[in-house]
Design an enzyme around this catalytic site. Structure first.
Site, PDB file in Angstrom:
ATOM      1  N   THR A  29      89.597  21.099  37.811  1.00  0.00           N
ATOM      2  CA  THR A  29      90.262  19.942  38.384  1.00  0.00           C
ATOM      3  C   THR A  29      90.584  20.215  39.850  1.00  0.00           C
ATOM      4  OG1 THR A  29      92.063  18.348  37.981  1.00  0.00           O
ATOM      5  CG2 THR A  29      92.600  20.667  37.643  1.00  0.00           C
ATOM      6  N   ASN A  30      91.510  19.458  40.453  1.00  0.00           N
ATOM      7  CA  ASN A  30      91.909  19.701  41.837  1.00  0.00           C
ATOM      8  C   ASN A  30      93.402  19.418  41.974  1.00  0.00           C
ATOM      9  OD1 ASN A  30      92.291  16.797  42.576  1.00  0.00           O
ATOM     10  ND2 ASN A  30      90.124  16.746  42.029  1.00  0.00           N
ATOM     11  N   HIS A  31      93.927  19.561  43.188  1.00  0.00           N
ATOM     12  CA  HIS A  31      95.381  19.507  43.387  1.00  0.00           C
ATOM     13  C   HIS A  31      95.953  18.102  43.560  1.00  0.00           C
ATOM     14  CE1 HIS A  31      95.918  23.794  43.556  1.00  0.00           C
ATOM     15  NE2 HIS A  31      94.936  23.908  44.438  1.00  0.00           N
ATOM     16  N   SER A  32      95.160  17.074  43.336  1.00  0.00           N
ATOM     17  CA  SER A  32      95.673  15.714  43.539  1.00  0.00           C
ATOM     18  C   SER A  32      96.874  15.440  42.634  1.00  0.00           C
ATOM     19  CB  SER A  32      94.559  14.701  43.242  1.00  0.00           C
ATOM     20  OG  SER A  32      95.099  13.401  43.218  1.00  0.00           O
TER      21      SER A  32
END
Ligand code: C5P
Length: 222
Positions: A29-32
């Site tokens: 995933t990512n840090h959003s």
């Protein structure tokens, strides 16, 4: 910020990260945080719009009054957007969509083995590019560009390659901008202008973005 500026308008917003499974216990995933998309949804509601919010997994509660569709993967987000985009007047793609997913999702937990682990990735559909290609005459489409270098050049390229009307560009490394912050510092690009937006709350930037879309719509109608 209550107004009737968007009364009768349908606004579709995507928010948050996507998650792509590697095996039954792991994902990429990512840090959003989803804060920009959720602030936009609240701002659109307060301006009188009918709002659909399609969101990846985040720690936020959907604003009361939106039609809410939670999703996990980029493919699920793509399908949800396709199901709801036809009737939307304004589409804002604030989600940080994973560009790639693992080619194979292991049915069993991947066991610890050698020193290196190779995972092959395959490209996800680019939802914004798809929307740009299938744009309806009444639609205004806004994408986001989060970059670590050559911000405005890359944002300009996205505007053109993805056939959208507007790009909101922000630099990941600027203090007070980006993923987890409650504020953002951005530049709004459209086909004929670049508008720098000083540091402001994500809600205030949401209002600014929606007003900019409305101005483009009005220009298009004249
Ligand atoms: O090219 P890049 O991913 O940086 O572009 C960012 C913009 O494209 C964002 O608006 C994001 O929501 C959208 N996007 C998308 N589908 C993808 C990747 C990005 O809609 N697979």
């Amino acid at each position: 910020h209550r107004s009737d500026l968007l009364k009768g308008k349908r606004v579709l917003i995507t928010a948050g990260p996507t998650q792509e499974a590697l095996d039954p216990v792991r994902y990429l995933t990512n840090h959003s945080s989803g804060k920009m998309g959720y602030s936009l949804a609240q701002a659109a509601l307060d301006m009188g719009a009918e709002v659909t919010l399609i969101s990846g997994p985040v720690q936020l509660t959907a604003p009361k009054g939106v039609r809410f569709y939670p999703v996990t993967t980029a493919k699920e987000m793509f399908d949800a957007v396709c199901a709801h985009c036809d009737t939307a007047d304004f589409i804002i793609k604030a989600a940080a969509v994973g560009d790639y997913r693992p080619l194979y999702v292991s049915e069993q937990k991947i066991k610890k083995g050698g020193e290196r682990l190779h995972v092959e990735f395959v490209k996800n559909p680019d939802i914004l590019a798809y929307l740009g290609e299938h744009k309806r005459p009444h639609q205004i489409i806004c994408g986001f560009a989060m970059e670590t270098q050559n911000l405005l050049e890359n944002a300009q390229a996205k505007l053109e390659n993805k056939h959208c009307d507007m790009i909101v560009a922000n630099d990941l490394h600027t203090e007070g901008a980006g993923f987890q912050s409650d504020t953002n510092i951005a530049t709004i690009l459209d086909r004929s202008s670049r508008t720098p937006c000083p540091k402001m709350s994500k809600y205030a930037l949401g209002v600014t973005i929606l007003k900019h879309m409305l101005a483009l719509r009005t220009q298009g109608e004249q």
